[in-house]
Write a protein that holds these residues in place. Sequence first.
Motif, PDB file in Angstrom:
ATOM      1  N   SER A 142      59.756   1.308  -3.368  1.00  0.00           N
ATOM      2  CA  SER A 142      60.247   0.640  -2.158  1.00  0.00           C
ATOM      3  C   SER A 142      61.717   0.966  -1.939  1.00  0.00           C
ATOM      4  O   SER A 142      62.407   1.459  -2.835  1.00  0.00           O
ATOM      5  N   MET A 143      62.174   0.694  -0.717  1.00  0.00           N
ATOM      6  CA  MET A 143      63.593   0.887  -0.420  1.00  0.00           C
ATOM      7  C   MET A 143      64.403  -0.192  -1.139  1.00  0.00           C
ATOM      8  O   MET A 143      63.915  -1.293  -1.355  1.00  0.00           O
ATOM      9  N   PRO A 144      65.666   0.114  -1.507  1.00  0.00           N
ATOM     10  CA  PRO A 144      66.409   1.353  -1.207  1.00  0.00           C
ATOM     11  C   PRO A 144      66.369   2.407  -2.325  1.00  0.00           C
ATOM     12  O   PRO A 144      66.691   3.552  -2.091  1.00  0.00           O
ATOM     13  N   LYS A 145      65.969   2.019  -3.541  1.00  0.00           N
ATOM     14  CA  LYS A 145      66.105   2.932  -4.677  1.00  0.00           C
ATOM     15  C   LYS A 145      64.897   3.841  -4.872  1.00  0.00           C
ATOM     16  O   LYS A 145      65.001   4.860  -5.549  1.00  0.00           O
ATOM     17  N   GLY A 146      63.772   3.478  -4.305  1.00  0.00           N
ATOM     18  CA  GLY A 146      62.591   4.336  -4.424  1.00  0.00           C
ATOM     19  C   GLY A 146      61.991   4.310  -5.808  1.00  0.00           C
ATOM     20  O   GLY A 146      61.633   3.264  -6.327  1.00  0.00           O
TER      21      GLY A 146
ATOM     22  N   SER B 103      62.727  -0.691  -6.965  1.00  0.00           N
ATOM     23  CA  SER B 103      63.182  -1.776  -6.087  1.00  0.00           C
ATOM     24  C   SER B 103      62.014  -2.691  -5.738  1.00  0.00           C
ATOM     25  O   SER B 103      60.874  -2.240  -5.611  1.00  0.00           O
ATOM     26  N   PRO B 104      62.304  -3.992  -5.557  1.00  0.00           N
ATOM     27  CA  PRO B 104      61.248  -4.909  -5.124  1.00  0.00           C
ATOM     28  C   PRO B 104      60.918  -4.721  -3.647  1.00  0.00           C
ATOM     29  O   PRO B 104      61.783  -4.387  -2.841  1.00  0.00           O
ATOM     30  N   GLY B 105      59.658  -4.916  -3.312  1.00  0.00           N
ATOM     31  CA  GLY B 105      59.255  -4.795  -1.920  1.00  0.00           C
ATOM     32  C   GLY B 105      57.778  -5.101  -1.746  1.00  0.00           C
ATOM     33  O   GLY B 105      57.031  -5.226  -2.719  1.00  0.00           O
ATOM     34  N   PHE B 106      57.358  -5.235  -0.500  1.00  0.00           N
ATOM     35  CA  PHE B 106      55.940  -5.477  -0.201  1.00  0.00           C
ATOM     36  C   PHE B 106      55.666  -5.036   1.228  1.00  0.00           C
ATOM     37  O   PHE B 106      56.589  -4.847   2.032  1.00  0.00           O
ATOM     38  N   GLY B 107      54.392  -4.847   1.547  1.00  0.00           N
ATOM     39  CA  GLY B 107      54.042  -4.401   2.890  1.00  0.00           C
ATOM     40  C   GLY B 107      52.549  -4.243   3.048  1.00  0.00           C
ATOM     41  O   GLY B 107      51.775  -4.532   2.129  1.00  0.00           O
TER      42      GLY B 107
ATOM     43  N   SER C 244      66.053  -7.307   0.731  1.00  0.00           N
ATOM     44  CA  SER C 244      67.230  -7.466   1.590  1.00  0.00           C
ATOM     45  C   SER C 244      66.852  -7.849   3.016  1.00  0.00           C
ATOM     46  O   SER C 244      67.661  -8.404   3.751  1.00  0.00           O
ATOM     47  N   ASP C 245      65.587  -7.550   3.441  1.00  0.00           N
ATOM     48  CA  ASP C 245      65.158  -7.891   4.788  1.00  0.00           C
ATOM     49  C   ASP C 245      64.999  -9.389   4.986  1.00  0.00           C
ATOM     50  O   ASP C 245      65.104  -9.896   6.101  1.00  0.00           O
ATOM     51  N   GLN C 246      64.666 -10.109   3.894  1.00  0.00           N
ATOM     52  CA  GLN C 246      64.412 -11.551   3.953  1.00  0.00           C
ATOM     53  C   GLN C 246      63.306 -11.887   4.961  1.00  0.00           C
ATOM     54  O   GLN C 246      63.366 -12.879   5.674  1.00  0.00           O
ATOM     55  N   LYS C 247      62.281 -11.012   5.000  1.00  0.00           N
ATOM     56  CA  LYS C 247      61.127 -11.262   5.853  1.00  0.00           C
ATOM     57  C   LYS C 247      60.043 -11.967   5.050  1.00  0.00           C
ATOM     58  O   LYS C 247      59.816 -11.664   3.887  1.00  0.00           O
TER      59      LYS C 247
END
Length: 370
Positions: free
Chosen positions: A161-165, A240-244, A266-269
């Motif tokens: 995930s962004m930003p570090k991939g 990096s942490p993320g989801f989608g 960082s999006d805080q969505k």
Amino acid sequence: MPSDYQTRWLTYHGSNFFRQRLLLSTLSGRPVKIVDIRSKDDEPGLQEHEANFIKLLEKMCNGSEIIINHTGTKLMYKPGTINGGILSHDCSSGSRSLGYYLEPILCLAPFCKTALQLTLQGITNGGHDPSVDTIKMVTLKLMEKFGLDEGLELTINKRGSMPKGGGEIFLRCPVIRQLNTVNMLETGKVKKIRGLSYTTRVSPAMANRIIDSCRNSLNPFISDLYIYVDHCKGNQSGLSPGFGVTLTATTTSGVMYSSQLTADVSDQKLPEDIGQYAAYKLLSEIKQGGCIDATHQTLALLMIALGPPDVGKIRTGPLTDYTVAFLRHLKDFFQVMFKIDALTDEESDLQSLVLSCLGINYVNISKKST
């Protein structure tokens, strides 16, 4: 010997449609000069992801000549032959995801000298570029219609995930001597929706919350709905942490529409917002009509233009600005023009477009005919 037309340099100004110009230059063999690349910006010249894309293109091709001035505001590119083979490339520099690199590479890969086996590292899901899931679920299926029906595959080894991939994918694409002529005019009715919800370095409950939100938005329209979960752990979860989520709708005539939405911390969505917006984007793509979604317009039009000397047709929704620019570039590099007709659906009164052209009979001379 190449003709005078083929050796004549094409000159463009600015950084817009950078990949289009290098892609079509490589396929057509016409050299291209791009000047005034962000020359008035505070940080002029090529950005990191653009320079990285040039490096990848250089790895794929043999005999290319690339000249960049010291400020990076001027690029001269004289294409070589498309070699392919076994390659590896790190796409971590810059803020663009792997979809930024895969879109043009998939256009070149069928015309390589040897079958492409490409490993890419970087951001698999993030930004406005197509996610690797969209490419795997929809893009490769579209390419199969043009004759690439054996040996085409994409494997996601790690998600990033962004930003570090920190993600990694493996793409295998066979070579082909000539594409098929395709006529895609029947949209059909949506019969099923599938999707994939992923998480990296966050709680797996995030994926379930996304799925519940998608279901709440889509269940009133269709019952055949299933969304898979991909919860990545440890080394497979990137840096990096993320989801989608990525969603695809398939119609009775085999047409596929796609939508995607990703978020990092960082999006805080909220996951609920991600699921709802992705569902609305998919419904919007379906409403636009046509036999292709907005993300895949340029790929389909390129394949039709490069096809055998027969008329290929495709029905689309409204053309994006990116597609309009692509049609202009096709005329510059290949002297190909599409005929565009408006078509009104009798049931919904929605207008769509039918684009047709005579293929230029583009042949991969490195691939022996059987």
